[in-house]
Write a protein that holds these residues in place. Sequence first.
Motif, short mmCIF file in Angstrom:
data_model
loop_
_atom_site.label_atom_id
_atom_site.label_comp_id
_atom_site.label_asym_id
_atom_site.label_seq_id
_atom_site.Cartn_x
_atom_site.Cartn_y
_atom_site.Cartn_z
N LEU A 12 11.13 12.01 -1.15
CA LEU A 12 10.62 11.56 0.33
C LEU A 12 9.44 11.05 0.05
CD1 LEU A 12 10.97 15.29 1.27
CD2 LEU A 12 12.08 13.50 2.27
N ILE A 13 8.10 11.27 -1.22
CA ILE A 13 6.96 10.15 -1.02
C ILE A 13 7.54 8.86 -1.06
CG2 ILE A 13 5.29 9.67 -2.16
CD1 ILE A 13 5.02 12.58 -3.67
N GLY A 14 8.42 8.23 -1.23
CA GLY A 14 9.38 7.25 -0.93
C GLY A 14 8.91 6.62 0.45
N VAL A 15 9.30 7.87 0.85
CA VAL A 15 10.03 7.83 2.41
C VAL A 15 8.32 7.38 2.80
CG1 VAL A 15 10.75 9.21 4.24
CG2 VAL A 15 11.97 8.85 2.47
N LEU A 16 7.75 8.42 2.30
CA LEU A 16 5.98 8.71 3.36
C LEU A 16 5.72 6.48 3.42
CD1 LEU A 16 4.95 11.79 2.21
CD2 LEU A 16 4.86 11.11 4.81
N LEU A 17 5.78 6.68 2.04
CA LEU A 17 6.02 5.63 1.83
C LEU A 17 5.58 4.22 3.01
CD1 LEU A 17 4.97 5.09 -2.03
CD2 LEU A 17 3.20 4.95 -0.40
N PHE A 18 7.27 3.94 2.69
CA PHE A 18 7.07 2.97 4.02
C PHE A 18 7.98 3.25 4.92
CE2 PHE A 18 10.85 3.49 -0.42
CZ PHE A 18 10.30 2.35 -0.53
N ALA A 19 7.39 4.60 5.62
CA ALA A 19 7.08 5.26 6.98
C ALA A 19 5.18 4.54 7.25
CB ALA A 19 7.71 6.21 7.26
N ALA A 20 4.63 4.97 6.74
CA ALA A 20 3.63 5.30 7.18
C ALA A 20 2.43 4.07 7.71
CB ALA A 20 2.70 4.92 5.88
N ASN A 21 3.22 3.21 7.57
CA ASN A 21 2.90 1.35 8.70
C ASN A 21 3.43 1.49 9.90
OD1 ASN A 21 0.50 0.41 7.41
ND2 ASN A 21 2.22 0.37 5.05
N CYS A 22 4.24 1.76 9.95
CA CYS A 22 5.23 2.53 11.24
C CYS A 22 4.00 2.71 12.25
CB CYS A 22 7.00 3.15 11.29
SG CYS A 22 6.38 4.93 11.83
N PRO A 138 -0.86 2.04 3.17
CA PRO A 138 -0.02 3.27 3.48
C PRO A 138 -1.35 4.30 3.63
CG PRO A 138 1.33 2.43 1.72
CD PRO A 138 0.00 2.02 1.85
#
Lengths: 415, 546
Positions: A12-22, A138
């Motif tokens: 889920l941290i990975g999800v955050l990383l990938f989503a943080a710049n949306c 991110p």
Amino acid sequence: MKPSYVLYVFGLIGVLLFAANCSCESDVTDLLHFWIFGTFDLQSGNSGGSYPSLQGSYQGTRSTTRAQSMPCIPVLTNGNDVKPSTKGFDLTQFACPSAGTGAPIWIQSSAAYTTNGQPKPLGPGQGAYVPALELALPFPAQRAGSESTTINCILSQPDVFQVNNDNATVNRIGTCPFQAKATIPVAGHPLQIAFTPDGKTMLVTSLDNAVNFINPSTNTVTFTLSTGSMHPNGLAITPDGAFAYFTNFVSTSDTSISKIDLTTHAIVQTIPALAPYAQNVVLSPDGAQLWVTYPYSNSVQVLDTLTNAQIAVFSIQGPRGIAFNSKGTKAYIAEAGNPENATMSLVQEVDINTFTPGPSYKVGLGPNDVAVLYGDQFVVTSNFEGNSFSKINTVTGAVQTTLTSAQVSGLAIVY
Amino acid sequence: MTRILFGCLFAVCAAAQPPIIYNRAVVNAASFMPPRLPGGAIAQGSIFSIFGARLGPTTGVQATSFPLGTTLGNISITVTQGKTTVNVIPLFVSAGQINAIMPSNAPVGVASLVVKSSSGQSNPMPVVVAANAFGIFTATGTGLGPGILQNFVTQSNQPINSPNIPAQPGQVITLWGTGLGPVAADNVAPAPGNLATKVEVSVGGVPVTSVLYSGRTPCCSGVDQVVFQVPANAPQGCWVPVSVRTGGAVVSNFVTMAITPDGSACDSTPIGTASKIGAFLGVRVTTHEDIGTKSAIDVTGDYATAFAYQTPLSNFPFNPIFSWAPPGTCTAYAVKGDLLRGDTLPGAVPAGAKALNFGPAFTLSGPNGMKMLQNFLLATPLRYLGGSVTGNFFNNTLFLQPGSYSVTGVGGSDVGGFSTSVNMPQPLTWTNRDQTNSIDRTQPLNVSWSGGSGGQVAIVGFGVDLPTDSTTVFGCLAPPGATSFSVPPAVLANVPPTRPNPLQSKSVIYVASGPDSTAASTLSASGLDYGFIAFQQVLGKTVIFQ
């Protein structure tokens, strides 16, 4: 807790990383708080039929941790500033002015600032900025609405260089405080400036048949390359600092693009141009492509730097400046229409992966220089005939155009 | 209006348009590694892929017999370096993709590749040709995830390794890939035999001591096999990282294999067993930025993420975000794009995943009050809760202070309501953070810590090279109870070096402490096969990869 449970949390941290710049929740601000600096010098009517070309602009980099311990270091390495012990120039020649003295201040800019850092109107001798503080990583700390708006400049900000076409000089201007520092005589009708990646050499094209090599640590010309019958205009230096390209801005069939070996100072190759008046040359960030503008032929040519073969030709009306995003996946081309007196106000986006056109943006009349701000979300143009500059939000498509009190030609983004 | 004229200049293009090779779209056919990364070169004698438009016929054409030719479907490809030009051997041509063999006599170094068709000649594309650069084929077809590895049982029984069919320690494995190096002839059925290229296989970071074969497979030009024995002390799990280093220097893509003590199916929960998955996570990330900023700052952001989705189960369950390597091991993914700004790992968003409706809002209550979090979607799962930047004019709006939090969901049409409480843990202390600045990628990267929640610690590093639009991310999971971890050089091998201009690179390492039992809880809601909620602290730092 089950091991897979732990792994899932890390996932889920990975999800955050990938989503943080949306931009899913709110309009993402330009996280890096850019610093924009306009120059206003060139007059129209250069000799040789040259349209008032792009200003020599210097894109500096943000300094590193040294800014605190050695606050008076001008950053003049054109993006190679990670190791201050081996880069830069003789610091002792520069005074260390008081912070804010004579510096352009972000005056009464609360409203502008809180709408994503839109710079206030510029005028001759003025600038506006907020300092670059944060990387485009991110997990940013997003801005709140009650930020202070009176910010002094940071002494470590770089100088900028500006050609004076009529006087055959290059001006060195400090940005903190905002003041002239040096005037460097060069060959007649200087047009464009470029730095080697290590910041140790500055090249200036002179329409009067020369390319000037300048040592920025001494503000002196170290070598003048005579180009014979060629009239150098556009200028680009390869990412490895080994070669430079310049255009031969003439109307005859001799129009060309030439390659200089920066070690030997010799022209090692001359490529026939597509059409008369090859003007600007811009290298893609990886150096694999050379983009050439032909304002009088309404086209932009893309060359493969390995083979000099043509990759593509784009039909652009009166192209002027070109800028790439940091990844080299998109190009932004200023489209001014009539090159003598602009009739258009567009910036055309091109997808470089597929070489297909993207959206176009309506900016001020006669977009000239183009720059992509760090983070790639915002594109800034100086609009010569429109006496304005524009800021394009490439995520939302919104464009803000701000009038100035003078014609705006050159543009340098100072971080 | 803008027109694009490929090769037509200003004439009207009456004829069909020539092929286009997309930018940086010539890659190893197994790894798909970005071409400018160390492992992204095209090896002599290897199979590589070209992506573009109008590259070949609309309906793909496959080479079917030996000897292979240099023209297929009226398509030919050349590679030129200086005055040397060689003809590439096409294996498959279609409009969007070509698979071909780089000739074993192709010149090593930077060369120019061109596709020629009856419509004309493509744009030239730079390629880097190397003596060897190995890629491992994957079941996902992305270069990530379960590798094409066969467990040797008998000559007639060699199933493909998967979480349902793991290998055992000591078992012989046949690994399939391409890029071991040149051979005498590429256009005929390869002669079996070991190639001269030095081959080193790593299974979960454990070096393989018994490589039984490394060379072409007799069936297929360009296709290599590496036969090895799983080390007795290899880590076990569903997704044990496997990589191959060739020539003592070039590291392949990291793939996974499943290993269990007796070869029985491993526990791939939840990816491999749950169809409907949901989660809520609160996280605070504090990144120390001292490379590329005017002064050292600590950027802290509080975020919440939540999602629920349904996805079909697979025989090769894998998600690069969720399918972590076993404790004590690391994996790495080298891909196109900027993973720190908008681009994602292939497979990170599950193919065919359907977002589940789990209600209009959550309420999050804690020491700093209550927040209503609305409209979570699978594609936009993130909510900003607050943040701060040290030493500047930003207001401190941090929300997730350590303490107890309750999360309540009212439920939706797919997932029912829930209410649970967990603790936001204290952050760990990254004890050698300030010494982690310049990282020599040829040496182990040591990370040490203390404190925290007592949960497991993960180390995640990103190297983004903007001018080449490529990212390598590595992830390591420390063993339970560890207070330090050493990231092996092979994991760092394909991380792009940080450029002198900090604006052109993003190099950052995160250290994350897994939640302890008070910071995580099962998310029990109707409609979910598997769900949980957790709170967590993550520390980051900018670095320089050298």
